[in-house]
Design a protein around this motif. Structure first.
Motif, short mmCIF file in Angstrom:
data_model
loop_
_atom_site.label_atom_id
_atom_site.label_comp_id
_atom_site.label_asym_id
_atom_site.label_seq_id
_atom_site.Cartn_x
_atom_site.Cartn_y
_atom_site.Cartn_z
N LEU A 78 0.88 -1.17 0.00
CA LEU A 78 0.00 0.00 0.00
C LEU A 78 0.91 1.22 0.00
CD1 LEU A 78 -2.82 1.27 0.15
CD2 LEU A 78 -2.65 1.11 2.66
N GLU A 79 1.04 1.84 -1.21
CA GLU A 79 1.93 2.98 -1.31
C GLU A 79 1.36 4.18 -0.55
OE1 GLU A 79 2.42 3.63 -5.45
OE2 GLU A 79 3.78 1.91 -5.73
N THR A 80 2.24 5.07 -0.21
CA THR A 80 1.82 6.25 0.54
C THR A 80 0.80 7.03 -0.26
OG1 THR A 80 4.00 6.37 1.57
CG2 THR A 80 2.63 8.34 1.67
N ASP A 95 4.51 -3.75 7.89
CA ASP A 95 5.76 -3.00 8.06
C ASP A 95 5.61 -1.64 7.38
OD1 ASP A 95 8.56 -3.19 9.03
OD2 ASP A 95 8.96 -2.71 6.92
N GLN A 96 5.85 -0.59 8.15
CA GLN A 96 5.69 0.78 7.67
C GLN A 96 7.05 1.35 7.25
OE1 GLN A 96 2.63 2.61 7.68
NE2 GLN A 96 3.82 4.03 6.39
N SER A 97 7.04 2.04 6.10
CA SER A 97 8.24 2.73 5.62
C SER A 97 7.80 4.00 4.90
CB SER A 97 9.04 1.82 4.68
OG SER A 97 8.40 1.72 3.43
N LEU A 127 3.91 -2.37 3.83
CA LEU A 127 4.06 -3.69 3.25
C LEU A 127 3.31 -4.69 4.12
CD1 LEU A 127 5.33 -5.58 1.13
CD2 LEU A 127 7.31 -5.79 2.69
N TYR A 128 2.42 -5.45 3.54
CA TYR A 128 1.65 -6.49 4.25
C TYR A 128 2.18 -7.85 3.81
CZ TYR A 128 -1.70 -2.75 5.26
OH TYR A 128 -2.29 -1.60 5.68
N LEU A 129 2.77 -8.58 4.74
CA LEU A 129 3.27 -9.93 4.45
C LEU A 129 2.37 -10.93 5.18
CD1 LEU A 129 7.13 -9.42 4.74
CD2 LEU A 129 5.71 -9.46 2.68
N VAL A 130 1.78 -11.83 4.42
CA VAL A 130 0.80 -12.79 4.96
C VAL A 130 1.41 -14.19 4.92
CG1 VAL A 130 -1.50 -13.74 4.72
CG2 VAL A 130 -1.08 -11.32 4.16
N PHE A 131 1.43 -14.83 6.08
CA PHE A 131 1.93 -16.20 6.22
C PHE A 131 0.78 -17.08 6.70
CE2 PHE A 131 4.32 -19.75 7.94
CZ PHE A 131 5.39 -19.87 7.07
N LEU A 132 0.57 -18.21 6.07
CA LEU A 132 -0.56 -19.08 6.43
C LEU A 132 -0.34 -19.71 7.81
CD1 LEU A 132 -1.16 -20.89 3.02
CD2 LEU A 132 -2.39 -18.93 3.97
#
Length: 424
Positions: free
Chosen positions: A74-76, A107-109, A114-119
């Motif tokens: 998700l861009e700014t 994670d914000q930058s 950034l959204y990291l999805v782990f099952l």
């Protein structure tokens, strides 16, 4: 208790196994938490850091998209509507979405989020291999080691348990130690247990021989004493019958000899009863305790002539016992003689109730130390007194035990003694 030692060992091993199992399960649970929220979180953070490095080099770099990991950027200034619904409201950080079955790192930058999805299923699979499987292996190792250790301990104490079981089956009167003979001991009885078995075998043999010697001596001595006593009693009766013209002093002496002979015969009969086996019942008949008390009181009054001592009888209730008469005569006679011998002035009271006999005196009494030893053979509370040899009360005590009676003594120095025989 026969099986106390094996039970204690078994309990100790069960507790040890239980505590070790709880510790292993707790450790496994902690491993599951570490895998889910530690390892996965760390991996996702490293993936995020790696992605931002690639994004800095090339802004067109797409988010990670693999079999186990799905990424969203998700861009700014971008709209969160492009994200899957479960991710839209998430703030930066690590999240466990149970309903969606996902573990998510946001994670914000400066470039965006950034959204990291782990099952979660994959995390659970990792937790199974890194948490459950090691715990199961540890538990199996604990159970196996505990079982082997318990078996070894059980084999170590089994000879001692065998020995305790054999000794507990002994008859205290005739301990049969034949099974403890060295030639009959099991092969696994070795070391200290074998030495203990040998010591018990020798001790039991000596005890058995001593018991046999004691019973033989009591029986033989009692039998041999009957002949001279019979001669004395018959000669005394003949002298009494033929000595009608004798003086009163001689008559009293002959009567005292006659009564002493009867007392001695009763004592010999009582000793013979004690020498018999406990399972052999002596010849018994119904005896009125009151009649025995009257007869023994009449004998005791002969020795009270000229003494400031009064003998009082209180037959408050009939008391019938099925016993050998001579036993009751020995018990009552000894209690009366002791009360009279150790009472210089005052009175001796004898009370007969339906279930007990009480002999109470106002004599010199006994100290607590003397009272605790009064049933020991040859013990005399006042050694300087000439009366008795310290055997009367031990014989009374043994006779009471033989017939299931209970004798109790209460005494205070200079205030007298009370002896109570409970027949029921």
């Amino acid at each position: 208790m026969l099986h106390g030692l094996p039970r204690k060992i078994r309990t100790a091993f069960l507790l040890q196994t239980l505590l070790a199992s709880l510790a292993a399960l707790l450790g496994g649970y902690l491993v599951l938490l570490v895998v889910k929220f530690g390892l996965v979180n760390t991996v996702l953070q490293e993936e995020a850091a790696h992605y931002w490095e690639l994004h800095a080099a090339s802004p067109a770099q797409p988010p990670p998209n693999t079999r186990h990991l799905r990424g969203y950027l998700l861009e700014t200034g971008g709209s969160p509507l492009n994200l899957p619904p479960p991710l839209r409201a998430l703030q930066p950080g690590f999240h466990d979405l149970r309903e969606a079955g996902q573990l998510v790192l946001v994670d914000q930058s400066p470039a965006g989020r950034l959204y990291l999805v782990f099952l979660r299923s994959q995390a659970q699979w990792l937790a199974f291999w890194f948490g459950v499987v090691p715990v199961l292996l540890v538990l199996l190792a604990i159970y196996g080691a505990s079982w082997l250790t318990y078996r070894a301990s059980h084999r170590a104490v089994s000879p001692l348990v065998w020995l305790a079981r054999r000794v507990s089956q002994w008859d205290p009167r005739y301990p049969d130690a034949s099974e403890l003979a060295p030639a009959r001991l099991p092969a696994d009885v070795q070391g200290e247990v074998r030495q203990l078995a040998a010591a018990l075998h020798g001790m039991a043999g000596r005890i058995g021989d001593q018991v046999v010697r004691e019973r033989n001596f009591t029986r033989d001595a009692s039998h041999e004493l009957r002949t001279p006593l019979t001669v004395i009693r018959m000669a005394c009766e003949m002298a009494i019958d033929a000595g009608e013209e004798a003086g009163p002093v001689l008559q009293r002496s002959l009567l005292r000899i006659q009564r002493a002979g009867r007392d001695m015969e009763a004592l010999i009969d009582a000793l013979l009863i004690l020498a018999r086996e406990a399972n052999i019942e002596p010849q018994s008949e119904w005896v009125d305790v009151g009649d025995v008390v009257r007869r023994e009181a009449a004998s005791a009054e002969v020795g009270l002539a000229g003494r400031p001592l009064e003998l009082r009888l209180h037959i408050n209730a009939p008391c019938l016992l099925r016993v050998p008469p001579q036993v009751l005569h020995v018990v009552v006679g000894n209690l009366l003689r002791n009360a009279c011998n150790y009472t210089d002035a005052g009175h001796v009271e004898v009370e007969v109730e339906a279930d007990r006999l009480v002999v109470r005196d106002t004599g010199i009494g006994m100290s607590p130390e003397a009272l605790s030893r009064v049933f020991e053979p040859f013990f005399r509370a006042v050694p300087e007194r000439r009366e008795g040899h310290g055997l009367g009360m031990p014989i009374v005590h043994r006779l009471c035990e033989r017939f299931g009676w209970k004798i109790e003594l209460e005494s205070e120095p200079e205030r007298g003694t009370t002896a109570t025989v409970r027949f029921a």
